[in-house]
Design a protein around this motif. Sequence first.
Motif, mmCIF file in Angstrom:
data_model
loop_
_atom_site.group_PDB
_atom_site.id
_atom_site.type_symbol
_atom_site.label_atom_id
_atom_site.label_comp_id
_atom_site.label_asym_id
_atom_site.label_seq_id
_atom_site.Cartn_x
_atom_site.Cartn_y
_atom_site.Cartn_z
ATOM 1 N N LYS A 379 0.843 -1.196 0.000
ATOM 2 C CA LYS A 379 0.000 0.000 0.000
ATOM 3 C C LYS A 379 0.876 1.244 0.000
ATOM 4 N N ALA A 380 0.560 2.213 -0.850
ATOM 5 C CA ALA A 380 1.352 3.437 -0.932
ATOM 6 C C ALA A 380 0.453 4.620 -1.210
ATOM 7 N N GLY A 381 0.869 5.780 -0.748
ATOM 8 C CA GLY A 381 0.134 7.015 -0.992
ATOM 9 C C GLY A 381 0.995 8.202 -0.642
ATOM 10 N N CYS A 382 0.465 9.386 -0.868
ATOM 11 C CA CYS A 382 1.153 10.636 -0.534
ATOM 12 C C CYS A 382 0.317 11.366 0.496
ATOM 13 N N HIS A 383 0.881 11.593 1.650
ATOM 14 C CA HIS A 383 0.178 12.071 2.831
ATOM 15 C C HIS A 383 -0.364 13.485 2.629
ATOM 16 N N ARG A 384 -1.663 13.666 2.905
ATOM 17 C CA ARG A 384 -2.335 14.969 2.895
ATOM 18 C C ARG A 384 -2.232 15.674 1.548
#
Length: 501
Positions: A379-384
Amino acid sequence: MRARHGHRGYRGHGTFSARPPLRSIRYGGQRHSPRTLRTGHGNPAGAERSPGRVSRGRIPRTRGGPQPPGAIRPRTCVVPEDHYRGATAGSSLVPRTARAGDPAPRDPGSVVNRRSVHYDAIVVGGGVVGVSTAYVLAGRGLSVLLLERYAPVHEHGSSHGDSRMIRFDYEENVYVEMAARAYRAWEDLAKRLGRPVFRRTGICNLAPAGSEVLETLETRLRDCELPHERLAGRAFADRFPQLNLPQNSEAIYQPDSAVLFADEVVRSLWDCVLEYGVDALTETEVVSIDPRDDHVEVTASDGRSWSGTRLVLAAGGWTDRWLNALGIDVDLVVTRELLAYFPRAGAVPHEAGAMPNVIDYHTSDPFYCVPQVRVPGVKAGCHRTGRVVKADDPEEVDDTNLASVREFIGRRCPHLSRDPVAVKHCLYTNSADYHFILDCHPDHANVVVAAGFSGHGFKFGPVLGEILAARLFGETPPVDTSLFGLERFSSPSVLKPRTLA
């Protein structure tokens, strides 16, 4: 207090074992051993009755684990009719929790608890914070009503998905202390359930060598006497082959971080509150909350109503509208954050236990990775960085955001495919400074607000339940909550937003 604060110009954001190696930790100059940080022992009065104990004239509820075989557990909760279907002799006494897609009860009036519709406490919102609070309150022997707009672990809010991080790499001491207490509480839940609810992985914080973020994290970990290592170059590559650390960059590795099995623990907490006798109503939309001098009246969209001596508002992305309705002029900004799961493209393992959690500070908005748990991918994402939305807005994939996450995977995770197997969303309910709101209504001490978890609140669920129960009864919370008061929004110019993830 009617402090108007708006910030709409927002850039939208262990294996199960014996005790983990969390040594005694220092907070505010005082040393606490892991035993003193265990949840459920925060009342300094010990065994004495506190205001939050059993109400006069009410029979205390069972407070241990599951009842013995043959015990009769009355059906006191509004749940779909098939909740008890499929039970056979010898099957678990723990009923199945309502799932998304289950039919609503045909006749709620015939299912709701036969006693009075007045409760010691009403909790609005059945995500991890709300159900944790109901769990604590019911454990005190109180009659509790838990109201959830959808089914448990629905995908419209912030308490779904297969994983969340448990971590201690915070700049503020209070979050480190809360994480330590939560770690113990999750372990206690695992013991009660007889199965693991998290997997220890450690965490790597990545940043350019000599950056302020690394210095801040290392100082805080050292002050709290938490084990950590600073790694770079070949030492890092040999240790963590899943990750590509750029030249002139370093990592701080903290071994106690873990991956929490998010949707599983929320379902398990729902099962636990049902065992405690909580009246848990799913598919119930609250349309009115009316605080009075000695009670609070709550009405649902279908006309049903209840009263409670006290109320906890933990409605996640829907809280902002309730703050305005209740005369608390503090704005919350809801963003819909994109996350994607990236499958393995080689032989290097990326499962929890083989790969660490990752927070990457090479960009102004940090990226993160959580190792594979149930969905077949990291799982990966870019915070805020999500779009500002209303909680009920339809989901739309932000192609630009997705492209940036794919690029991050390409440069940081060389053994993963850049083509995700799944793209999901999660609501962040952000306060102006990204700190929590855990406080009583300024005019109604019997109403407590839990909000503004800003994308980093899930891991603290059990501790938040303890704090909210303490606030509800005027007790001293188990940790210092001065950072989480409503009064701080009276002077928005002095608010200092958190800078770390």
